[in-house]
Design a protein around this motif. Structure first.
Motif, PDB file in Angstrom:
ATOM      1  N   ASP A  31       0.899  -1.269   0.003  1.00  0.00           N
ATOM      2  CA  ASP A  31       0.034   0.202   0.006  1.00  0.00           C
ATOM      3  C   ASP A  31       0.897   1.314   0.042  1.00  0.00           C
ATOM      4  O   ASP A  31       0.498   2.281  -0.453  1.00  0.00           O
ATOM      5  N   VAL A  32       1.889   1.255   0.700  1.00  0.00           N
ATOM      6  CA  VAL A  32       2.975   2.469   0.638  1.00  0.00           C
ATOM      7  C   VAL A  32       3.383   2.571  -0.837  1.00  0.00           C
ATOM      8  O   VAL A  32       3.644   3.773  -1.260  1.00  0.00           O
ATOM      9  N   HIS A  33       4.060   1.564  -1.206  1.00  0.00           N
ATOM     10  CA  HIS A  33       4.393   1.447  -2.646  1.00  0.00           C
ATOM     11  C   HIS A  33       3.331   2.240  -3.722  1.00  0.00           C
ATOM     12  O   HIS A  33       3.624   2.887  -4.582  1.00  0.00           O
ATOM     13  N   GLU A  34       1.911   2.052  -3.479  1.00  0.00           N
ATOM     14  CA  GLU A  34       1.054   2.474  -4.249  1.00  0.00           C
ATOM     15  C   GLU A  34       0.849   3.949  -4.201  1.00  0.00           C
ATOM     16  O   GLU A  34       0.746   4.968  -4.843  1.00  0.00           O
ATOM     17  N   ALA A  35       0.949   4.546  -2.707  1.00  0.00           N
ATOM     18  CA  ALA A  35       0.800   5.809  -2.195  1.00  0.00           C
ATOM     19  C   ALA A  35       1.961   6.663  -2.819  1.00  0.00           C
ATOM     20  O   ALA A  35       1.577   7.648  -3.379  1.00  0.00           O
ATOM     21  N   LEU A  36       3.197   5.847  -2.804  1.00  0.00           N
ATOM     22  CA  LEU A  36       4.336   6.764  -3.348  1.00  0.00           C
ATOM     23  C   LEU A  36       4.230   6.729  -4.902  1.00  0.00           C
ATOM     24  O   LEU A  36       4.608   7.659  -5.525  1.00  0.00           O
ATOM     25  N   SER A  37       3.636   5.787  -5.603  1.00  0.00           N
ATOM     26  CA  SER A  37       3.509   5.882  -7.128  1.00  0.00           C
ATOM     27  C   SER A  37       2.476   6.900  -7.397  1.00  0.00           C
ATOM     28  O   SER A  37       2.679   7.683  -8.440  1.00  0.00           O
ATOM     29  N   THR A  38       1.604   6.972  -6.493  1.00  0.00           N
ATOM     30  CA  THR A  38       0.640   7.953  -6.780  1.00  0.00           C
ATOM     31  C   THR A  38       1.225   9.314  -6.738  1.00  0.00           C
ATOM     32  O   THR A  38       0.691  10.172  -7.318  1.00  0.00           O
ATOM     33  N   SER A  39       1.856   9.534  -5.687  1.00  0.00           N
ATOM     34  CA  SER A  39       2.677  10.793  -5.521  1.00  0.00           C
ATOM     35  C   SER A  39       3.540  11.216  -6.778  1.00  0.00           C
ATOM     36  O   SER A  39       3.409  12.347  -7.281  1.00  0.00           O
ATOM     37  N   VAL A  40       4.152  10.150  -7.087  1.00  0.00           N
ATOM     38  CA  VAL A  40       5.311  10.592  -8.257  1.00  0.00           C
ATOM     39  C   VAL A  40       4.170  10.807  -9.733  1.00  0.00           C
ATOM     40  O   VAL A  40       4.787  11.489 -10.148  1.00  0.00           O
ATOM     41  N   ALA A  41       3.177   9.944  -9.656  1.00  0.00           N
ATOM     42  CA  ALA A  41       2.501  10.425 -10.883  1.00  0.00           C
ATOM     43  C   ALA A  41       1.844  11.634 -10.803  1.00  0.00           C
ATOM     44  O   ALA A  41       1.851  12.453 -11.747  1.00  0.00           O
ATOM     45  N   GLY A  42       1.555  12.223  -9.474  1.00  0.00           N
ATOM     46  CA  GLY A  42       0.974  13.394  -9.760  1.00  0.00           C
ATOM     47  C   GLY A  42       2.202  14.620 -10.006  1.00  0.00           C
ATOM     48  O   GLY A  42       1.823  15.708 -10.442  1.00  0.00           O
ATOM     49  N   LEU A  43       3.236  14.420  -9.284  1.00  0.00           N
ATOM     50  CA  LEU A  43       4.375  15.249  -9.458  1.00  0.00           C
ATOM     51  C   LEU A  43       4.853  15.223 -10.898  1.00  0.00           C
ATOM     52  O   LEU A  43       4.974  16.587 -11.250  1.00  0.00           O
ATOM     53  N   ASN A  44       4.771  14.029 -11.629  1.00  0.00           N
ATOM     54  CA  ASN A  44       5.186  14.109 -12.944  1.00  0.00           C
ATOM     55  C   ASN A  44       4.320  14.801 -13.773  1.00  0.00           C
ATOM     56  O   ASN A  44       4.637  15.567 -14.768  1.00  0.00           O
ATOM     57  N   GLN A  45       2.857  14.706 -13.454  1.00  0.00           N
ATOM     58  CA  GLN A  45       2.008  15.250 -14.139  1.00  0.00           C
ATOM     59  C   GLN A  45       2.171  16.977 -13.985  1.00  0.00           C
ATOM     60  O   GLN A  45       1.843  17.627 -15.104  1.00  0.00           O
ATOM     61  N   SER A  46       2.347  17.452 -12.995  1.00  0.00           N
ATOM     62  CA  SER A  46       2.589  18.917 -12.801  1.00  0.00           C
ATOM     63  C   SER A  46       3.589  19.494 -13.749  1.00  0.00           C
ATOM     64  O   SER A  46       3.365  20.337 -14.497  1.00  0.00           O
ATOM     65  N   MET A  47       4.797  18.530 -13.422  1.00  0.00           N
ATOM     66  CA  MET A  47       5.872  19.069 -14.296  1.00  0.00           C
ATOM     67  C   MET A  47       5.518  19.228 -15.969  1.00  0.00           C
ATOM     68  O   MET A  47       5.839  19.972 -16.598  1.00  0.00           O
ATOM     69  N   LEU A  48       4.804  18.092 -16.322  1.00  0.00           N
ATOM     70  CA  LEU A  48       4.345  18.022 -17.528  1.00  0.00           C
ATOM     71  C   LEU A  48       3.517  19.164 -18.173  1.00  0.00           C
ATOM     72  O   LEU A  48       3.614  19.512 -19.306  1.00  0.00           O
ATOM     73  N   LEU A  49       2.665  19.525 -17.350  1.00  0.00           N
ATOM     74  CA  LEU A  49       1.741  20.630 -17.455  1.00  0.00           C
ATOM     75  C   LEU A  49       1.958  21.620 -17.316  1.00  0.00           C
ATOM     76  O   LEU A  49       1.150  22.747 -17.775  1.00  0.00           O
ATOM     77  N   ARG A  50       2.960  22.113 -16.652  1.00  0.00           N
ATOM     78  CA  ARG A  50       3.106  23.597 -16.301  1.00  0.00           C
ATOM     79  C   ARG A  50       3.364  24.419 -17.411  1.00  0.00           C
ATOM     80  O   ARG A  50       2.996  25.544 -17.276  1.00  0.00           O
ATOM     81  N   GLN A  51       3.959  23.910 -18.411  1.00  0.00           N
ATOM     82  CA  GLN A  51       4.239  24.752 -19.655  1.00  0.00           C
ATOM     83  C   GLN A  51       3.100  25.191 -20.458  1.00  0.00           C
ATOM     84  O   GLN A  51       3.129  26.077 -21.202  1.00  0.00           O
ATOM     85  N   HIS A  52       1.845  24.520 -20.246  1.00  0.00           N
ATOM     86  CA  HIS A  52       0.714  25.057 -20.551  1.00  0.00           C
ATOM     87  C   HIS A  52      -0.287  25.676 -19.925  1.00  0.00           C
ATOM     88  O   HIS A  52      -1.332  26.144 -20.357  1.00  0.00           O
ATOM     89  N   VAL A  53       0.056  26.168 -18.596  1.00  0.00           N
ATOM     90  CA  VAL A  53      -0.708  26.968 -17.786  1.00  0.00           C
ATOM     91  C   VAL A  53      -0.711  28.495 -18.561  1.00  0.00           C
ATOM     92  O   VAL A  53       0.325  29.049 -18.779  1.00  0.00           O
ATOM     93  N   LYS A  54      -1.996  29.001 -18.395  1.00  0.00           N
ATOM     94  CA  LYS A  54      -2.049  30.339 -19.142  1.00  0.00           C
ATOM     95  C   LYS A  54      -2.321  31.443 -17.732  1.00  0.00           C
ATOM     96  O   LYS A  54      -1.872  32.527 -17.969  1.00  0.00           O
ATOM     97  N   ASP A  55      -3.054  31.080 -16.804  1.00  0.00           N
ATOM     98  CA  ASP A  55      -3.343  31.955 -15.670  1.00  0.00           C
ATOM     99  C   ASP A  55      -2.408  31.831 -14.696  1.00  0.00           C
ATOM    100  O   ASP A  55      -1.836  30.873 -14.158  1.00  0.00           O
TER     101      ASP A  55
END
Length: 212
Positions: A31-55
């Protein structure tokens, strides 16, 4: 693994205490592996989407939440790997801005999948941020409920309110821009549900018949 009355943890038939590094159960590890993987996915997602933010406001939210979540990820990894107190404690995320929601529904266009990355909008990005915070709160709650190691359990438990706070901050941003609309019940129906429960006094607890 067994527990004696003093709360000390011991290995099966051995009398020596389990070292902190090994004080993890099987369900906990998964379960901790799952929680940490979820955290990594969220962090990676923010990094990828940051360049598209307009506001600018959304960019500020993304950056503040990213920095905090990254620190929290590192703290959790350290506690997970060592089983001991991390080098820094879990912080408390403080959202910025007000907490007023606008209630009611306004007509909008139906949502559908985008066809290219040129359609990525602040609405979509803020939706991803909200989803990541909710997913992390769920994963960490599940992991904390299965965690044997007391330090790691506390690190996970302390992190959950921060996920909730981030989700709340993002939801308020979405609501302000009409991305996240909130319907309400009719006043009579709402009042009936609000009054569906009443407080209770302290009863005298019945004594179990076989208690010695």
């Amino acid at each position: 693994m067994t527990h004696n009355q003093s709360g000390e943890t011991h290995q099966n038939m051995h009398t020596g205490a389990v070292p902190p590094l090994m004080n993890h159960g099987g369900h906990e590890l998964f379960d901790v592996h799952e929680a940490l993987s979820t955290s990594v996915a969220g962090l990676n997602q923010s990094m990828l989407l940051r360049q598209h933010v307009k506001d600018a406001e959304l960019l500020d939210i993304l950056d503040r939440q990213y920095r905090f979540a990254l620190d929290e990820y590192n703290i959790t990894v350290e506690a997970f790997k060592t089983g001991q107190d991390p080098s820094q404690p879990t912080g408390s995320y403080k959202m910025q801005g007000g907490n007023d929601f606008v209630y009611g529904m306004k007509p909008t266009q139906p949502t559908k999948p985008i066809q290219s990355d040129s359609e990525i909008s602040d609405e979509i990005i803020s939706g991803y941020l909200l989803g990541a915070s909710k997913a992390s709160a769920t994963a960490k709650t599940t992991a904390a409920l299965e965690t044997c190691n007391p330090v790691l359990r506390r690190v996970l438990a302390d992190s959950i309110p921060n996920c909730i706070e981030m989700a709340y901050e993002t939801a308020i941003y979405q609501n302000k821009h009409h991305y996240y609309q909130i319907p309400q019940l009719a006043q009579q129906d709402m009042q009936q549900l609000l009054n569906a429960f009443a407080p209770s006094g302290q009863p005298g607890m019945p004594k179990p018949p076989n208690l010695q």
